[in-house]
Enzyme design. Structure first.
Site, PDB file in Angstrom:
ATOM      1  N   ASP A 175       0.905  -1.152   0.000  1.00 30.05           N
ATOM      2  CA  ASP A 175       0.000   0.000   0.000  1.00 30.05           C
ATOM      3  C   ASP A 175       0.939   1.196   0.000  1.00 30.05           C
ATOM      4  OD1 ASP A 175      -1.601   2.196   0.653  1.00 30.05           O
ATOM      5  OD2 ASP A 175      -3.109   0.861   1.487  1.00 30.05           O
ATOM      6  N   HIS A 176       1.117   1.801  -1.175  1.00 35.13           N
ATOM      7  CA  HIS A 176       2.234   2.739  -1.283  1.00 35.13           C
ATOM      8  C   HIS A 176       2.056   3.970  -0.385  1.00 35.13           C
ATOM      9  CE1 HIS A 176      -0.407   4.404  -4.433  1.00 35.13           C
ATOM     10  NE2 HIS A 176       0.145   5.553  -4.114  1.00 35.13           N
ATOM     11  N   HIS A 238      -5.886   2.617   1.195  1.00 37.85           N
ATOM     12  CA  HIS A 238      -5.089   3.777   1.644  1.00 37.85           C
ATOM     13  C   HIS A 238      -5.726   4.518   2.827  1.00 37.85           C
ATOM     14  CE1 HIS A 238      -3.175   3.030  -2.077  1.00 37.85           C
ATOM     15  NE2 HIS A 238      -4.013   3.685  -2.835  1.00 37.85           N
TER      16      HIS A 238
HETATM   17  N1  LIG Z   1      -0.425   2.390 -12.926  1.00 32.66           N
HETATM   18  C1  LIG Z   1      -0.460   2.879 -11.715  1.00 32.66           C
HETATM   19  O1  LIG Z   1      -0.207   4.058 -11.453  1.00 32.66           O
HETATM   20  C2  LIG Z   1      -0.808   1.976 -10.560  1.00 32.66           C
HETATM   21  C3  LIG Z   1      -0.892   2.541  -9.281  1.00 32.66           C
HETATM   22  C4  LIG Z   1      -1.156   1.709  -8.196  1.00 32.66           C
HETATM   23  C5  LIG Z   1      -1.338   0.356  -8.407  1.00 32.66           C
HETATM   24  N2  LIG Z   1      -1.269  -0.174  -9.667  1.00 32.66           N
HETATM   25  C6  LIG Z   1      -1.466  -1.624  -9.826  1.00 32.66           C
HETATM   26  O2  LIG Z   1      -0.307  -2.168 -10.424  1.00 32.66           O
HETATM   27  C7  LIG Z   1      -0.639  -3.245 -11.292  1.00 32.66           C
HETATM   28  C8  LIG Z   1      -0.076  -2.959 -12.674  1.00 32.66           C
HETATM   29  O3  LIG Z   1      -0.667  -1.785 -13.168  1.00 32.66           O
HETATM   30  P1  LIG Z   1      -0.270  -1.138 -14.563  1.00 32.66           P
HETATM   31  O4  LIG Z   1      -0.996   0.155 -14.634  1.00 32.66           O
HETATM   32  O5  LIG Z   1       1.207  -1.157 -14.750  1.00 32.66           O
HETATM   33  O6  LIG Z   1      -0.936  -2.187 -15.586  1.00 32.66           O
HETATM   34  P2  LIG Z   1      -0.793  -2.233 -17.174  1.00 32.66           P
HETATM   35  O7  LIG Z   1      -0.221  -0.968 -17.687  1.00 32.66           O
HETATM   36  O8  LIG Z   1      -2.099  -2.708 -17.693  1.00 32.66           O
HETATM   37  O9  LIG Z   1       0.299  -3.383 -17.395  1.00 32.66           O
HETATM   38  C9  LIG Z   1      -0.011  -4.739 -17.279  1.00 32.66           C
HETATM   39  C10 LIG Z   1       1.223  -5.547 -17.545  1.00 32.66           C
HETATM   40  O10 LIG Z   1       0.914  -6.936 -17.424  1.00 32.66           O
HETATM   41  C11 LIG Z   1       1.330  -7.612 -18.607  1.00 32.66           C
HETATM   42  N3  LIG Z   1       0.397  -8.705 -18.884  1.00 32.66           N
HETATM   43  C12 LIG Z   1      -0.954  -8.672 -18.811  1.00 32.66           C
HETATM   44  N4  LIG Z   1      -1.466  -9.895 -19.086  1.00 32.66           N
HETATM   45  C13 LIG Z   1      -0.399 -10.703 -19.346  1.00 32.66           C
HETATM   46  C14 LIG Z   1      -0.262 -12.061 -19.658  1.00 32.66           C
HETATM   47  N5  LIG Z   1      -1.338 -12.871 -19.757  1.00 32.66           N
HETATM   48  N6  LIG Z   1       0.967 -12.568 -19.839  1.00 32.66           N
HETATM   49  C15 LIG Z   1       2.064 -11.758 -19.717  1.00 32.66           C
HETATM   50  N7  LIG Z   1       1.992 -10.449 -19.425  1.00 32.66           N
HETATM   51  C16 LIG Z   1       0.778  -9.929 -19.228  1.00 32.66           C
HETATM   52  C17 LIG Z   1       1.297  -6.575 -19.682  1.00 32.66           C
HETATM   53  O11 LIG Z   1       2.146  -7.013 -20.702  1.00 32.66           O
HETATM   54  P3  LIG Z   1       1.948  -6.568 -22.256  1.00 32.66           P
HETATM   55  O12 LIG Z   1       1.532  -5.132 -22.200  1.00 32.66           O
HETATM   56  O13 LIG Z   1       3.294  -6.777 -22.799  1.00 32.66           O
HETATM   57  O14 LIG Z   1       0.881  -7.428 -22.818  1.00 32.66           O
HETATM   58  C18 LIG Z   1       1.827  -5.378 -18.927  1.00 32.66           C
HETATM   59  O15 LIG Z   1       3.217  -5.462 -18.803  1.00 32.66           O
HETATM   60  C19 LIG Z   1      -2.154  -3.340 -11.260  1.00 32.66           C
HETATM   61  O16 LIG Z   1      -2.537  -4.308 -10.319  1.00 32.66           O
HETATM   62  C20 LIG Z   1      -2.594  -1.971 -10.768  1.00 32.66           C
HETATM   63  O17 LIG Z   1      -3.815  -2.025 -10.087  1.00 32.66           O
HETATM   64  C21 LIG Z   1      -1.009   0.609 -10.742  1.00 32.66           C
END
Ligand SMILES: NC(=O)c1ccc[n+]([C@@H]2O[C@H](COP(=O)([O-])OP(=O)(O)OC[C@H]3O[C@@H](n4cnc5c(N)ncnc54)[C@H](OP(=O)(O)O)[C@@H]3O)[C@@H](O)[C@H]2O)c1
Length: 486
Positions: A175-176, A238
């Site tokens: 939980d950042h 949070h």
């Molecule tokens: N973004 C934020 O600011 C943020 C903040 C707090 C928490 N989070 C949490 O952090 C996590 C990641 O968020 P994100 O925004 O980085 O997500 P995202 O941009 O949708 O990235 C998802 C990643 O997972 C990979 N992926 C998805 N399905 C896959 C599969 N079947 N096999 C292999 N790779 C797969 C994608 O690869 P490809 O694109 O190469 O397919 C991509 O690298 C989530 O749980 C989110 O709730 C994110």
């Protein structure tokens, strides 16, 4: 200086390395740790689906760390040489065999699940089935991103899967907010000073406000947000963590479990009145079109990926009570929302008035003393006190005593992700959430969600760029209590 010498050599696997979180937060945080000599013998292996070559991946990493200042070209090159791309889907067993090859020679392993939440179970199960959850030569730890479940049942099922593959001591639920300096400083403020604890109770505190306000809308994440909503996305995790740290009893010591034992007691002591009478104690709403930072913005129902008849709340406010001797009768009001007038996270403790008021014209109210802890932006602490306006008359005006992190310690406050990654490398999970904390908070939130699921019809609206819906005022309508300006 804390070091992690004993914990190296270390390989960090980032599942979902091509995603937004890695780009914005994880890779810059790891690079900062490297620059600050917290990472020396290491490798970072990025796992994702896209057909990227090693060269392309390294170019991407170079871009991801471009904004981290204070690094020489040689340091950037060396860091980029330490990253490797592992192309596979999470479903393909061959990917985990390649992972094993990348781990060879590294006794210690951290897995970071930065994947869509729907992929957590697949990855965890596969790590377990491939015998990658344990190591005889060093440690293996797993960091799981939020959201951790979308209700009590899914959180319990994720916890039991995790615990069937890993020991609780290996599991780091992030939980950042807990990685933010000011949140940690709140514990220092409360337990490292003699003057606050004696008044930190229902004899002196009138009420407490916790605000997590965003001015951004759902942007391109409308699809995701439709299934989440403000209560799940912000309050369950949070905001409840901020509540727990604000209200908890002093722990016996600073060990992770002593602190987490006290935090979970707060969540368990939440008075059920809030979810028994949600229409009195909980407000939800959606933003309509409006103006934010001088630009016209769309309402939630017309955002991409959003159902025009959506019942997903972009704003939630709750009035909570804690069943404890310390806090009986003190309202804790929590609110969070998107498209509010500005981005601000703050805890404010509002003290009771003095028993007699001799100053100023008859009937003119004194302002309450308010201790506000700003978590973002401009992290710091302010205490509002009433002061005499200089001159012949006895007139009162509130003034503030300020402590700003930036001016007291300089601007180099480490990013939350940096601190939390470093803690995981050291094996310190104090600032990570334990399974019982997560389940206790879901158990409370679930009852509100259940109630909402029986309701129909459009939600109250608030204009984008405003302070939120009028309905939220009622949660604080008693006497001179008011929400702080967002
Ligand atoms: N973004 C934020 O600011 C943020 C903040 C707090 C928490 N989070 C949490 O952090 C996590 C990641 O968020 P994100 O925004 O980085 O997500 P995202 O941009 O949708 O990235 C998802 C990643 O997972 C990979 N992926 C998805 N399905 C896959 C599969 N079947 N096999 C292999 N790779 C797969 C994608 O690869 P490809 O694109 O190469 O397919 C991509 O690298 C989530 O749980 C989110 O709730 C994110």
């Amino acid at each position: 200086m804390d070091t992690v010498d004993a914990a190296e050599p270390l390989v960090i696997f980032i599942f979902g390395v091509t995603g937004d979180l890695t780009r914005k937060k994880l890779m810059p945080a790891l690079f900062s740790l490297y620059l600050n000599e917290r990472l020396s013998e290491f490798r970072i292996v990025g796992f994702a689906r896209r057909e990227w070559s090693q060269e392309h991946f390294r170019d991407q990493v170079r871009e991801m760390i471009a904004n981290v200042g204070g690094a020489s070209e040689e340091q950037r090159n060396r860091f980029v040489q330490s990253v490797v791309y592992l192309q596979s889907t999470f479903e393909d067993p061959a990917g985990y065999e390649k992972l094993r090859e990348h781990a060879a020679g590294f006794p210690n392993r951290i897995y970071y699940l930065s994947t869509p939440p729907g992929a957590y179970e697949e990855v965890i199960r596969s790590l377990g089935e491939h015998g990658l959850a344990r190591s005889d030569t060093g440690y293996v730890r797993i960091i799981v991103e939020k959201p951790f479940g979308r209700d009590l049942a899914s959180a319990q099922s994720l916890n039991s899967l995790l615990q069937s593959c890993f020991d609780e001591s290996q599991i780091y639920r992030i939980d950042h907010y807990l990685g933010k300096e000011t949140v940690q400083n709140l514990m220092m403020l409360r337990f490292g000073n003699g003057i606050f604890e004696p008044v930190w109770n229902n004899r002196y505190v009138d009420h407490v406000q916790i605000t997590v306000a965003e001015n951004a809308g759902v942007g391109t994440r409308g699809n995701y947000y439709e299934r989440a909503g403000a209560l799940r996305d912000m309050i369950q995790n949070h905001t409840f963590q901020l509540l727990a740290i604000t209200a908890m009893e002093p722990p016996n010591d600073t060990s992770p479990d002593s602190i987490r034992d006290e935090k979970v007691k707060i969540i368990r002591s939440l008075d059920p009145v809030t979810h028994r009478e949600p229409d009195r104690h909980v407000v939800r709403a959606q933003y309509s079109a409006g103006v934010v930072d001088g630009s016209e913005v769309a309402g939630y129902l017309t955002e991409d990926g959003v159902d025009p008849e959506s019942q997903t709340e972009t704003y939630a406010a709750l009035r909570l009570y804690l069943d404890s001797w310390r806090w009986a009768g003190v309202p804790f009001v929590l609110r969070t929302g998107k498209r509010l007038s500005r981005k601000a996270t703050e805890i404010s403790v509002h003290f009771k008035h003095p028993p007699l008021h001799f100053f100023g014209p008859a009937g003119s109210p004194l302002q309450r003393n308010v201790l506000s802890i700003r978590i973002q932006p401009q992290e710091g602490i302010t205490l509002n006190v009433n002061a005499k306006i200089p001159g012949y008359a006895t007139a009162v005006r509130p003034v503030s005593m300020d402590f700003a992190y930036g001016s007291a310690f300089g601007p180099a406050v480490p990013e939350a992700y940096e601190r939390l990654l470093f803690d995981a490398m050291k094996g310190d999970n104090t600032l990570y959430t334990r399974n019982d904390e997560i389940e206790a908070s879901w158990s409370f939130i679930n009852r509100i969600l259940d109630h909402w699921s029986t309701q129909d019809g459009p939600l109250p609206q608030y204009a984008a760029g405003s302070a939120g819906p009028d309905e939220a005022r009622g949660l604080l309508a008693d006497g001179d209590r008011r929400w702080r300006r967002v």
